[in-house]
Design a protein around this motif. Sequence first.
Motif, PDB file in Angstrom:
ATOM      1  N   LEU A  18       0.824  -1.215   0.000  1.00  9.56           N
ATOM      2  CA  LEU A  18       0.000   0.000   0.000  1.00  9.56           C
ATOM      3  C   LEU A  18       0.859   1.266   0.000  1.00  9.56           C
ATOM      4  O   LEU A  18       0.563   2.220  -0.725  1.00  9.56           O
ATOM      5  CB  LEU A  18      -0.943   0.010   1.205  1.00  9.56           C
ATOM      6  N   SER A  19       1.920   1.286   0.809  1.00  4.67           N
ATOM      7  CA  SER A  19       2.757   2.490   0.857  1.00  4.67           C
ATOM      8  C   SER A  19       3.523   2.675  -0.454  1.00  4.67           C
ATOM      9  O   SER A  19       3.660   3.795  -0.945  1.00  4.67           O
ATOM     10  CB  SER A  19       3.708   2.456   2.054  1.00  4.67           C
ATOM     11  N   ALA A  20       3.999   1.572  -1.056  1.00  6.63           N
ATOM     12  CA  ALA A  20       4.698   1.671  -2.344  1.00  6.63           C
ATOM     13  C   ALA A  20       3.736   2.142  -3.436  1.00  6.63           C
ATOM     14  O   ALA A  20       4.081   3.021  -4.237  1.00  6.63           O
ATOM     15  CB  ALA A  20       5.305   0.326  -2.723  1.00  6.63           C
ATOM     16  N   ALA A  21       2.525   1.573  -3.460  1.00  6.53           N
ATOM     17  CA  ALA A  21       1.541   1.970  -4.474  1.00  6.53           C
ATOM     18  C   ALA A  21       1.150   3.436  -4.310  1.00  6.53           C
ATOM     19  O   ALA A  21       1.046   4.182  -5.291  1.00  6.53           O
ATOM     20  CB  ALA A  21       0.307   1.077  -4.381  1.00  6.53           C
ATOM     21  N   THR A  22       0.971   3.876  -3.069  1.00  2.86           N
ATOM     22  CA  THR A  22       0.608   5.268  -2.800  1.00  2.86           C
ATOM     23  C   THR A  22       1.693   6.215  -3.286  1.00  2.86           C
ATOM     24  O   THR A  22       1.417   7.209  -3.959  1.00  2.86           O
ATOM     25  CB  THR A  22       0.358   5.480  -1.292  1.00  2.86           C
ATOM     26  N   SER A  23       2.948   5.895  -2.966  1.00  5.07           N
ATOM     27  CA  SER A  23       4.062   6.744  -3.405  1.00  5.07           C
ATOM     28  C   SER A  23       4.198   6.750  -4.920  1.00  5.07           C
ATOM     29  O   SER A  23       4.423   7.798  -5.529  1.00  5.07           O
ATOM     30  CB  SER A  23       5.379   6.274  -2.772  1.00  5.07           C
ATOM     31  N   CYS A  24       4.066   5.579  -5.540  1.00  2.00           N
ATOM     32  CA  CYS A  24       4.234   5.488  -6.999  1.00  2.00           C
ATOM     33  C   CYS A  24       3.127   6.213  -7.750  1.00  2.00           C
ATOM     34  O   CYS A  24       3.393   6.907  -8.734  1.00  2.00           O
ATOM     35  CB  CYS A  24       4.309   4.027  -7.433  1.00  2.00           C
ATOM     36  N   VAL A  25       1.887   6.074  -7.291  1.00  2.09           N
ATOM     37  CA  VAL A  25       0.772   6.790  -7.927  1.00  2.09           C
ATOM     38  C   VAL A  25       0.977   8.295  -7.788  1.00  2.09           C
ATOM     39  O   VAL A  25       0.844   9.046  -8.754  1.00  2.09           O
ATOM     40  CB  VAL A  25      -0.580   6.349  -7.323  1.00  2.09           C
ATOM     41  N   GLY A  26       1.336   8.736  -6.585  1.00  2.00           N
ATOM     42  CA  GLY A  26       1.583  10.157  -6.372  1.00  2.00           C
ATOM     43  C   GLY A  26       2.725  10.681  -7.218  1.00  2.00           C
ATOM     44  O   GLY A  26       2.653  11.783  -7.780  1.00  2.00           O
ATOM     45  N   PHE A  27       3.784   9.891  -7.366  1.00  4.25           N
ATOM     46  CA  PHE A  27       4.939  10.302  -8.162  1.00  4.25           C
ATOM     47  C   PHE A  27       4.569  10.439  -9.638  1.00  4.25           C
ATOM     48  O   PHE A  27       4.991  11.374 -10.312  1.00  4.25           O
ATOM     49  CB  PHE A  27       6.071   9.278  -7.987  1.00  4.25           C
ATOM     50  N   PHE A  28       3.768   9.505 -10.145  1.00  2.83           N
ATOM     51  CA  PHE A  28       3.455   9.505 -11.570  1.00  2.83           C
ATOM     52  C   PHE A  28       2.429  10.576 -11.953  1.00  2.83           C
ATOM     53  O   PHE A  28       2.442  11.085 -13.066  1.00  2.83           O
ATOM     54  CB  PHE A  28       2.931   8.121 -11.989  1.00  2.83           C
ATOM     55  N   MET A  29       1.550  10.938 -11.051  1.00  3.71           N
ATOM     56  CA  MET A  29       0.485  11.893 -11.370  1.00  3.71           C
ATOM     57  C   MET A  29       1.008  13.331 -11.410  1.00  3.71           C
ATOM     58  O   MET A  29       1.783  13.732 -10.553  1.00  3.71           O
ATOM     59  CB  MET A  29      -0.642  11.802 -10.335  1.00  3.71           C
ATOM     60  N   PRO A  30       0.548  14.109 -12.393  1.00  4.82           N
ATOM     61  CA  PRO A  30       1.021  15.502 -12.519  1.00  4.82           C
ATOM     62  C   PRO A  30       0.200  16.488 -11.689  1.00  4.82           C
ATOM     63  O   PRO A  30      -0.202  17.540 -12.179  1.00  4.82           O
ATOM     64  CB  PRO A  30       0.851  15.761 -14.024  1.00  4.82           C
TER      65      PRO A  30
END
Length: 200
Positions: A18-30
């Motif tokens: 969950l923490s990895a997915a949250t960080s990755c989604v946030g990183f990819f979104m503009p």
Amino acid sequence: MASSLTCTGVIWALLSFLSAATSCVGFFMPYWLWGSQLGKPVSFGTFRRCSYPVHDESRQMMVMVEECGRYASFQGIPSTEWRICTIVTGLGCGLLLLVALTALMGCCVSELISRTVGRVAGGIQFLGGLLIGAGCALYPLGWDSEEVRQTCGYISGQFDLGKCEIGWAYYCTGAGAAAAMLLCTWMACFSGKKQKHYPY
């Protein structure tokens, strides 16, 4: 199906994912930074942007193209700080994903995660969270670039938003990193089962 994780380890695996997915989604979104330009909403990430001005030859004026995309090249990213932020945050997200997927495999594979491997995984998660945190700390240093100043009313500067606002993706990325550093790192120490010692 045998597992190499303790009960705490199963919770650690799910929380790591969950923490990895949250960080990755946030990183990819503009959506790290919100503002407006020519009356249209504009948002920025570290390497992506939504809405940008182009010169309309037929009307002889600047118009906003309302679509999202990456910058055409790495050098096209508006500031050096954002380029460094992109690399550092991307590395951190990669490390968190690596550990999360390994932890999830530990739910299904016996003797994959020992106590020592769990502690090493926790150390990697701490490093990943630290890299993402460093990226989030670097991001405001790029608010003085010309692209951001155009969007933020020409009054933004380093650590000064001007007329812009911080977006949800920035908080999302930071929250994932914080969860990885504070919770996952600690839980990883108790995630693996004691290895069985065979007499042969």
